[in-house]
Write a protein that holds these residues in place. Structure first.
Motif, mmCIF file in Angstrom:
data_model
loop_
_atom_site.group_PDB
_atom_site.id
_atom_site.type_symbol
_atom_site.label_atom_id
_atom_site.label_comp_id
_atom_site.label_asym_id
_atom_site.label_seq_id
_atom_site.Cartn_x
_atom_site.Cartn_y
_atom_site.Cartn_z
ATOM 1 N N CYS A 1 0.864 -1.194 0.000
ATOM 2 C CA CYS A 1 0.000 0.000 0.000
ATOM 3 C C CYS A 1 0.895 1.236 0.000
ATOM 4 N N ASN A 2 1.115 1.778 -1.185
ATOM 5 C CA ASN A 2 2.085 2.862 -1.304
ATOM 6 C C ASN A 2 1.513 4.138 -1.890
ATOM 7 N N LEU A 3 2.163 5.239 -1.497
ATOM 8 C CA LEU A 3 1.746 6.590 -1.931
ATOM 9 C C LEU A 3 2.985 7.328 -2.428
ATOM 10 N N SER A 4 2.862 7.993 -3.564
ATOM 11 C CA SER A 4 3.982 8.815 -4.062
ATOM 12 C C SER A 4 3.386 9.855 -5.019
ATOM 13 N N GLY A 5 4.267 10.708 -5.536
ATOM 14 C CA GLY A 5 3.801 11.732 -6.484
ATOM 15 C C GLY A 5 3.217 12.933 -5.767
ATOM 16 N N GLY A 6 2.490 13.739 -6.509
ATOM 17 C CA GLY A 6 1.944 14.982 -5.943
ATOM 18 C C GLY A 6 3.089 15.835 -5.419
ATOM 19 N N PRO A 7 2.972 16.331 -4.178
ATOM 20 C CA PRO A 7 4.044 17.150 -3.598
ATOM 21 C C PRO A 7 5.179 16.324 -3.000
ATOM 22 N N LEU A 8 5.030 14.988 -3.043
ATOM 23 C CA LEU A 8 5.984 14.120 -2.327
ATOM 24 C C LEU A 8 7.213 13.838 -3.198
ATOM 25 N N GLU A 9 8.405 13.869 -2.527
ATOM 26 C CA GLU A 9 9.646 13.539 -3.260
ATOM 27 C C GLU A 9 9.955 12.054 -3.141
ATOM 28 N N ASP A 10 9.393 11.412 -2.098
ATOM 29 C CA ASP A 10 9.760 10.022 -1.817
ATOM 30 C C ASP A 10 8.527 9.127 -1.873
ATOM 31 N N LYS A 11 8.757 7.818 -1.647
ATOM 32 C CA LYS A 11 7.666 6.844 -1.601
ATOM 33 C C LYS A 11 7.292 6.616 -0.133
ATOM 34 N N TYR A 12 5.989 6.576 0.120
ATOM 35 C CA TYR A 12 5.478 6.412 1.484
ATOM 36 C C TYR A 12 4.601 5.172 1.556
ATOM 37 N N ARG A 13 4.625 4.479 2.707
ATOM 38 C CA ARG A 13 3.831 3.250 2.861
ATOM 39 C C ARG A 13 2.725 3.472 3.886
ATOM 40 N N LEU A 14 1.520 2.959 3.568
ATOM 41 C CA LEU A 14 0.388 3.102 4.484
ATOM 42 C C LEU A 14 0.664 2.344 5.779
ATOM 43 N N TRP B 1 -5.310 20.361 -1.265
ATOM 44 C CA TRP B 1 -4.416 21.362 -0.673
ATOM 45 C C TRP B 1 -3.305 20.607 0.037
ATOM 46 N N THR B 2 -2.133 21.209 0.171
ATOM 47 C CA THR B 2 -1.055 20.537 0.892
ATOM 48 C C THR B 2 -0.176 21.553 1.612
ATOM 49 N N TYR B 3 0.296 21.148 2.801
ATOM 50 C CA TYR B 3 1.173 22.031 3.600
ATOM 51 C C TYR B 3 1.938 21.173 4.579
ATOM 52 N N GLU B 4 2.953 21.767 5.193
ATOM 53 C CA GLU B 4 3.799 21.041 6.152
ATOM 54 C C GLU B 4 3.351 21.340 7.579
ATOM 55 N N GLY B 5 3.032 20.277 8.313
ATOM 56 C CA GLY B 5 2.523 20.445 9.674
ATOM 57 C C GLY B 5 3.029 19.381 10.617
ATOM 58 N N SER B 6 2.150 18.979 11.527
ATOM 59 C CA SER B 6 2.569 18.102 12.625
ATOM 60 C C SER B 6 1.530 17.011 12.879
ATOM 61 N N LEU B 7 1.898 16.061 13.742
ATOM 62 C CA LEU B 7 0.903 15.139 14.277
ATOM 63 C C LEU B 7 -0.104 15.995 15.022
ATOM 64 N N THR B 8 -1.383 15.710 14.895
ATOM 65 C CA THR B 8 -2.392 16.531 15.587
ATOM 66 C C THR B 8 -2.684 16.009 16.992
ATOM 67 N N THR B 9 -1.914 14.975 17.398
ATOM 68 C CA THR B 9 -2.024 14.514 18.789
ATOM 69 C C THR B 9 -0.620 14.497 19.375
ATOM 70 N N ARG C 1 3.234 29.955 7.118
ATOM 71 C CA ARG C 1 3.248 28.843 6.142
ATOM 72 C C ARG C 1 2.287 29.132 4.999
ATOM 73 N N VAL C 2 2.624 28.637 3.804
ATOM 74 C CA VAL C 2 1.733 28.798 2.642
ATOM 75 C C VAL C 2 1.107 27.448 2.322
ATOM 76 N N VAL C 3 -0.220 27.449 2.159
ATOM 77 C CA VAL C 3 -0.910 26.214 1.756
ATOM 78 C C VAL C 3 -0.950 26.193 0.229
ATOM 79 N N LYS C 4 -0.383 25.135 -0.367
ATOM 80 C CA LYS C 4 -0.353 25.009 -1.834
ATOM 81 C C LYS C 4 -1.617 24.299 -2.302
ATOM 82 N N ALA C 5 -2.031 24.628 -3.528
ATOM 83 C CA ALA C 5 -3.203 23.960 -4.123
ATOM 84 C C ALA C 5 -2.769 23.266 -5.408
#
Ligand SMILES: NS(=O)(=O)c1cccc(NC(=O)NCCCCO)c1
Ligand SMILES: [Zn+2]
Length: 262
Positions: free
Chosen positions: A72-85, A189-197, A255-259
């Motif tokens: 279960c993988n995610l990549s592309g969009g604003p991401l430079e790397d491959k991410y796993r669910l 929309w995409t932006y850099e943030g934190s864990l919300t907990t 911070r700027v939120v990109k669309a």
């Protein structure tokens, strides 16, 4: 211990979890008049298989569907790397007028889905990635009350086993969490943030779909049926339910939120 109300609530998290007072915290309000279109984003690539077996747990703060599939993988969009669910979970409120963590032009939705992924190109484990910049990517969908969502029933059907805290249910059926996402996966929309907990690590790239997903009011009521206590009866003789498990919005601090769309 931390929670969403009283002395252990969000206003005091920073006392024990100092990162909660940081400069790039989540959630935020998305002011759509201030977002910046970024034409450089490649298409988002969300490849989930459905043979993943997973387990559903009530961790006292939300329900969490842990996924242990390396397919279960995610990549592309604003991401430079491959991410796993790694897991997905939700945040919700005590009624349909509140519950989401992020807001759009001040509007709060009934709930918010977080599909949490970790950077497998840069880090060796999710535990390492969760603390590091660019370590986590969270696909986010807003949820509002409307027509019934059949896909959610595959998750909600296991809730009876996890009503009490630390309840866990193994989910073996073929279920692809991609069905929980909106149809339109190109507008976000995409932006850099934190864990919300807590511990509120500033390690998260949020990717928030513009299209809102509908579930029925009855399905939302099932979210609220989870208990936060270990079935400790309050003086009113009833279980304390897990509601309003959303963090208030945090300062944008420049911070700027990109669309991905114009
Ligand atoms: N809500 S969220 O920003 O998507 C997110 C994603 C991944 C992890 C977390 N938070 C945590 O793992 N906190 C550690 C304790 C959780 C409850 O036991 C929050
Ligand atoms: Zn979350």
């Amino acid at each position: 211990a931390w929670g969403y109300e009283g002395d252990i609530g969000p206003c005091n998290w920073h006392k024990y979890f100092p990162k909660a007072g940081g400069k790039r915290q989540s959630p935020i309000d998305i002011d759509t008049s201030a977002t910046q279109y970024d034409g450089s984003f490649k298409p988002l690539r969300i490849h989930y298989d459905s043979h993943m077996c997973s387990s559903l747990t009530n961790n006292g703060h939300t329900f969490c569907m842990s996924v242990n599939s390396d397919q279960c993988n995610l990549s592309g969009g604003p991401l430079e790397d491959k991410y796993r669910l790694l897991q997905f979970h939700c945040h919700w409120g005590s009624d349909d007028t509140k519950g989401s963590e992020h807001t759009v032009d001040g509007h709060q939705y009934a709930a918010e889905l977080h599909l949490v992924h970790w950077n497998t190109d840069k880090f060796k484990s999710a535990d390492e990635a969760i603390e590091k910049n660019q370590g986590i990517a969270v696909l986010t969908a807003f949820i509002k009350a409307g027509k019934e969502h059949r896909g959610w029933n595959h998750v909600l059907s296991h809730f009876k086993d996890i009503k009490k805290v630390q309840g866990t249910s193994t989910v073996n059926e073929d279920f692809n969490p991609k069905c929980l996402l909106p149809e339109n996966q190109t507008d976000y929309w995409t932006y850099e943030g934190s864990l919300t907990t807590p511990p509120c690590h500033e390690s998260v790239r949020f990717i928030i779909f513009k299209e809102v997903v509908e579930v029925s009011s009855e399905q939302l009521a099932q979210f609220r049926s989870l208990c936060v206590c270990s079935s400790r009866k309050r003086d009113t003789g009833e279980d304390e339910h897990l509601v309003d498990n959303f963090r208030p919005i945090q300062p944008l601090n420049g911070r700027v939120v990109k669309a991905s769309f114009q």
